[in-house]
Scaffold this motif. Structure first.
Motif, PDB file in Angstrom:
ATOM      1  N   SER A 138       0.826  -1.238  -0.013  1.00 32.75           N
ATOM      2  CA  SER A 138      -0.107   0.007  -0.083  1.00 32.75           C
ATOM      3  C   SER A 138       0.869   1.216  -0.070  1.00 32.75           C
ATOM      4  N   GLY A 139       0.499   2.338  -0.539  1.00 28.98           N
ATOM      5  CA  GLY A 139       0.933   3.456  -0.558  1.00 28.98           C
ATOM      6  C   GLY A 139       1.854   4.001  -1.571  1.00 28.98           C
ATOM      7  N   GLY A 140       2.525   5.131  -1.625  1.00 26.49           N
ATOM      8  CA  GLY A 140       3.414   5.560  -2.677  1.00 26.49           C
ATOM      9  C   GLY A 140       5.123   5.160  -2.357  1.00 26.49           C
TER      10      GLY A 140
ATOM     11  N   SER B 102       7.104   7.291  -1.819  1.00 24.97           N
ATOM     12  CA  SER B 102       7.469   8.056  -0.733  1.00 24.97           C
ATOM     13  C   SER B 102       7.647   7.207   0.455  1.00 24.97           C
ATOM     14  N   SER B 103       6.844   6.292   0.873  1.00 28.91           N
ATOM     15  CA  SER B 103       6.856   5.247   1.802  1.00 28.91           C
ATOM     16  C   SER B 103       8.399   4.470   1.706  1.00 28.91           C
TER      17      SER B 103
ATOM     18  N   GLN C  32       1.450   4.619 -10.102  1.00 24.50           N
ATOM     19  CA  GLN C  32       0.611   5.259 -11.031  1.00 24.50           C
ATOM     20  C   GLN C  32       1.215   6.095 -12.098  1.00 24.50           C
TER      21      GLN C  32
ATOM     22  N   PRO D 113      -3.489   2.828 -11.245  1.00 23.98           N
ATOM     23  CA  PRO D 113      -3.802   3.749 -10.478  1.00 23.98           C
ATOM     24  C   PRO D 113      -3.000   4.057  -9.144  1.00 23.98           C
ATOM     25  N   ALA D 114      -3.026   5.326  -8.542  1.00 25.51           N
ATOM     26  CA  ALA D 114      -2.498   5.406  -7.159  1.00 25.51           C
ATOM     27  C   ALA D 114      -2.731   4.686  -6.096  1.00 25.51           C
ATOM     28  N   GLY D 115      -1.888   4.438  -5.303  1.00 22.48           N
ATOM     29  CA  GLY D 115      -2.218   3.658  -3.945  1.00 22.48           C
ATOM     30  C   GLY D 115      -1.470   2.225  -3.753  1.00 22.48           C
TER      31      GLY D 115
ATOM     32  N   GLY E  70      -4.722  -5.638   1.065  1.00 23.45           N
ATOM     33  CA  GLY E  70      -3.809  -4.850   0.337  1.00 23.45           C
ATOM     34  C   GLY E  70      -4.542  -3.952  -0.568  1.00 23.45           C
ATOM     35  N   PRO E  71      -3.780  -3.109  -1.564  1.00 19.69           N
ATOM     36  CA  PRO E  71      -4.605  -2.400  -2.351  1.00 19.69           C
ATOM     37  C   PRO E  71      -5.226  -3.226  -3.604  1.00 19.69           C
TER      38      PRO E  71
ATOM     39  N   LEU F 114      -8.636   7.320 -12.687  1.00 23.07           N
ATOM     40  CA  LEU F 114      -7.313   6.524 -12.472  1.00 23.07           C
ATOM     41  C   LEU F 114      -6.204   7.026 -13.062  1.00 23.07           C
TER      42      LEU F 114
ATOM     43  N   SER G 272      -2.837   6.466   2.741  1.00 23.50           N
ATOM     44  CA  SER G 272      -2.545   5.228   2.394  1.00 23.50           C
ATOM     45  C   SER G 272      -2.608   3.883   3.110  1.00 23.50           C
TER      46      SER G 272
ATOM     47  N   MET H 212       6.551  10.359   5.823  1.00 30.44           N
ATOM     48  CA  MET H 212       5.229   9.695   5.693  1.00 30.44           C
ATOM     49  C   MET H 212       4.349   8.985   6.625  1.00 30.44           C
TER      50      MET H 212
END
Lengths: 305, 305
Positions: A70-72, A74-75, A189, A194-196, A233-234, B34, B70, B217
């Motif tokens: 999960s997340g982008g 950045s994590s 993304q 898609p984002a996430g 999860g995503p 998306l 997220s 984050m």
């Protein structure tokens, strides 16, 4: 429709149509992808196909685990050092833009960080090359493509130090030798969905060496042991990523993507170089194939444009 | 279609249809949800409406920030203590099931954790009541509804200690007094939208007291300062949550949901209690209105059923 905005990028039209259909009914299951259980047979099949396609398209061997977190990206700036870097060891970074700089800042919370080179003083218009990499470094961190500045590694440093690479904006756009990499991470993304969701590809033998107490959800080993299904999860981003990877394979895979992107980039850079009003500020050999940057030769023309 | 699986739950049909349409074209923008930029005007409007609807439906004052992060609720098991609990302070937990137990395990990485009460020895068939809460505790952590065991807090302890509550499976299903809560977190996938986003409602004056170095984050303050847009957030789950909240408001809000759920729960529990083969193992006053649990009176009947 052309999307010049920051953040998420354009997906193939067929992918969006299939994603929309799955919001109503996933493969005649009677359930929407938005409400299906992450432990259902239908979704387990999605996870397995997504991982298999990634392994095939990128050429990922058993040395590396493939995670959908999960997340982008950045994590991963902090999760990478948290999982890989012992407190008394040193990680090396090359600073090629705002994403590298953010990754460096987060790593400093976990161990010694040595910035081997930076193009910041030149407004990040080139990729530092011929950088000497200490052989005892735990890893070398790179940002393969710099979206804001329009520079890109066109080849990776030859080193025995495992490379940790943020490939968010150019993963799956050229072939790589996976054995050079200790860790690859990429937010979905730009090139996948898609984002996430963030894809993490990590060399398994590098894990478990920090002696650090890591919260469960931040521990790569826990996600590996649970096949990315420790918690819910995503689901939807993973599904759309599978659709994109199917499309990408059907188009001819990463070698074909590389050729198409090169043709597009050549056209754009030819126009920029020939144009009397604009110029690309970047070193010719480091120009990004993914995103071409141009500025007005006369700064006064920037605002009106 | 009825979904009895673990994990994500059923969403209103109109919400799924609108989500599917937005996968193709978001509000005639020409772009899919998306691929739209998280910094676009269209998506900023989505964020603002989602937050405004939550503030209206739950009754959230300015003391609390509303964040869309997220990942799932499992990440809040460690983010809550990381952001709220100084290393030398004590957080109190009540153990009412597997989710509480996971939250307790993660909190122990950050400070002193006192488990005030647990119903584990009785297989989590009741909610511990009349628990004495030390007035100097940094916070009291509760899991409001226990999906696996079918128990639920029907009222929250009266205390001056801020309550930190995992409301993943019953948020927006009854009215609350927000001033009792220091932090509420809830994964989107039960009552709001698809997996991949967690709602965090946090009392702002409780933050910044740990003197801990927190990765960007993971720092609630950074997300508050950036309006949940520090990086590319979970765009699609936020959008679907907005659709669900619009639907929920149109149905009459949380009081109406509470009444409907009670009517449904009464019917199910009446049937369970009258049935000669099955029984609900839980204390009558703690039975969940969200998910009714029943077991065979004769354990030998469990497997065949």
């Amino acid at each position: 429709m052309h999307n010049f905005s920051s953040g998420p990028a354009i997906l193939p039209k067929t992918v969006m149509q299939q994603a929309a259909a799955a919001c109503i009914d996933l493969d005649d299951s009677g359930l929407s992808i938005l409400e299906i259980s992450h432990r259902s047979k239908a979704f387990t099949a999605v996870m397995e196909e997504t991982e298999a396609l990634l392994r095939e398209l990128i050429g990922i061997s058993d040395h590396h685990a493939v995670l959908f977190l999960s997340g982008g990206a950045s994590s991963q700036f902090f999760m990478a050092p948290m999982n890989l870097l012992p407190a008394n060891a040193t990680a090396c970074y090359i600073d090629t833009g705002v994403w590298s700089a953010k990754a460096i800042k987060e790593a400093q919370l976990f161990g010694n960080v040595e910035v081997l080179a930076s193009s910041k003083a030149a407004n990040y218009t080139y990729i530092p090359k011929q950088v000497e990499i200490p052989s005892d470094a735990t890893y070398l961190h790179l940002t393969s493509n710099n979206t804001i500045y329009g520079t890109q590694y066109r080849s990776f440093p030859m080193t025995n130090v495992p490379i940790v690479c943020d490939m968010s904006s150019d993963i799956l756009s050229y072939p790589i030798d996976i054995e050079q990499f200790g860790l690859i991470y990429a937010g979905a993304q730009k090139n996948m969905g898609p984002a996430g969701m963030t894809l993490v590809i990590v060399r398994k033998d590098l894990l478990g060496k920090t002696e650090r107490a890591i919260p469960s959800m931040l521990d790569y080993r826990l996600h590996i042991a649970n096949g990315s299904l420790y918690n819910t999860g995503p689901v939807f981003p993973i599904y759309v990523t599978m659709l994109t990877l199917r499309w990408l394979k059907g188009q001819g895979g990463v070698t074909e993507m590389q050729q198409r992107n090169q043709v597009k980039a050549d056209l754009i850079y030819q126009e920029i170089d020939a144009n009397p009003l604009f110029e690309c500020p970047n070193a010719t050999e480091d120009r990004s194939v993914m995103n071409a940057v141009f500025v007005a030769k006369n700064a006064a023309h920037e605002k009106p444009f």
